[in-house]
Design an enzyme around this catalytic site. Structure first.
Site, PDB file in Angstrom:
ATOM      1  N   SER A 238       0.969  -1.223  -0.574  1.00 44.63           N
ATOM      2  CA  SER A 238      -0.116  -0.036   0.002  1.00 44.63           C
ATOM      3  C   SER A 238       1.274   1.447  -0.329  1.00 44.63           C
ATOM      4  O   SER A 238       1.818   1.423   1.194  1.00 44.63           O
ATOM      5  CB  SER A 238      -0.772  -0.131   1.208  1.00 44.63           C
ATOM      6  OG  SER A 238      -1.765  -1.177   1.484  1.00 44.63           O
TER       7      SER A 238
ATOM      8  N   GLU B  77       3.081   6.045   2.506  1.00 47.08           N
ATOM      9  CA  GLU B  77       2.722   5.057   3.747  1.00 47.08           C
ATOM     10  C   GLU B  77       4.181   4.872   3.606  1.00 47.08           C
ATOM     11  O   GLU B  77       4.993   4.058   4.545  1.00 47.08           O
ATOM     12  CB  GLU B  77       2.302   4.075   4.856  1.00 47.08           C
ATOM     13  CG  GLU B  77       1.920   2.971   3.698  1.00 47.08           C
ATOM     14  CD  GLU B  77       1.087   2.381   4.317  1.00 47.08           C
ATOM     15  OE1 GLU B  77      -0.023   2.514   5.019  1.00 47.08           O
ATOM     16  OE2 GLU B  77       1.421   0.892   3.930  1.00 47.08           O
TER      17      GLU B  77
END
Length: 326
Positions: A249, A319
């Site tokens: 992600s 992230e």
């Protein structure tokens, strides 16, 4: 072996070969490589060369490499399986320490001790075969134990409801760390400060050397069923790394909305810059179609951020870690 603390600091402008020579006075020279491309050591298959790459094969070796780099004033970075990072096209200056410390032992009472370079999937399979539960939720996630603790590894499980996020902190007992102050210490969960995608390691330059987990006896056949369910569920929602390399992600979770959903609603699945593409399967994952560069990835991230900002007013925050020079 020479004492790392007795070495003389290295100053700016030193060549990779000179860095390797200085490090080689303490570290095993057969495991030092100069100007080593890092792309093959990451799940994204992107990244330029490390000035010096070193394979640390034990926890003590890992601690010595870090201590030596600190004593020589050489920038350093510990590399596990290379997931959740984007390495810059210009590479990484200083020393990259590849954590290959994989020794581990599983006791009859379910206590698992392992060095931090052990691969989570290998430990999952071994503990499941032995009939111990606690790690089976993390099958298929590319990570070392060090990375798993750094991020507080988690997964929606068990099947079929997928209503609860399981965290590796739930089976964590303790770990030995090399603190940024230079001392080695065994610490518990209070020190680690486990949270969602966050631990003390995001805020201090401490490094996990080894860890201990408490697992519970369970039926091996049941655990194998959970492995199959988790692999099937994950495989239907994430691109296969073997075919389409990725860093996992890209953007942090937006509670109640979901970064991937916002990107999808902008119509960006399949959008690409160079060989970097927003996955057709999961819009919060960028894939490498073969020859993607970190510049492609940065441009694609910026495009997704701008589209979501303009349409929904949300700010997408990456992230993944950006390592080295871009």
């Amino acid at each position: 072996m020479p004492d790392p603390a007795s070495t003389s600091p290295i100053h700016g402008g030193t060549t990779p070969a000179a860095l390797a020579e200085a490090l080689g006075r303490v570290l095993d020279t057969t495991r030092l490589r100069v100007n080593e491309p890092l792309a093959p050591y990451t799940t994204f298959r992107i990244g330029g060369p490390a000035d010096v790459l070193y394979d640390a094969t034990t926890a003590d070796d890992l601690a010595t490499a870090i201590t030596t780099a600190r004593a020589l004033n050489i920038p350093w970075f510990v590399l596990g399986l290379g997931a959740n990072i984007v390495v810059g096209d210009r590479g990484v200056r200083g020393l990259v320490i590849r954590n290959q410390a994989k020794a581990h032992r599983l006791s009859a009472d379910g206590t698992l001790w392992t060095e931090s370079g052990a691969v989570v999937q290998d430990l999952v399979l071994e503990t499941v075969r032995a009939g111990f539960s606690g790690l089976e939720h993390y099958i298929g996630i590319p990570s070392t134990i060090g990375g798993a603790l750094w991020q507080n590894l988690h997964f929606l499980s068990p099947a079929p409801e997928r209503e609860r996020t399981m965290f590796i902190s739930e089976v964590f007992a303790s770990c030995e760390i090399l603190r940024e102050e230079g001392d080695r210490r065994v610490v518990d969960a209070d020190y680690i400060q486990f949270a969602y995608d966050d631990t003390v390691f995001h805020h201090r330059r401490d490094v996990v050397l080894s860890a201990t987990f408490r697992l519970e006896a369970s039926d091996s056949a049941t655990l194998h069923r959970i492995l199959q369910e988790n692999l099937s569920w994950r495989g239907s929602r994430h691109p296969w790394l073997q075919v389409h390399p990725s860093a996992g992600s890209i953007f942090k979770k937006i509670e109640g909305v979901g970064a991937g959903r916002l990107i999808d609603q902008c119509g960006l699945k399949g959008f690409r810059v160079g060989d970097a593409q927003i996955s057709h399967i999961h819009a919060n994952i960028l894939v490498n179609l073969g020859h993607a560069t970190s510049a492609d990835v940065q441009a694609l991230i910026a495009h997704a951020q701008a589209a979501v900002r303009e349409k929904f007013g949300y700010e997408l925050e990456p992230e993944v870690g950006f390592i080295g020079e871009f």
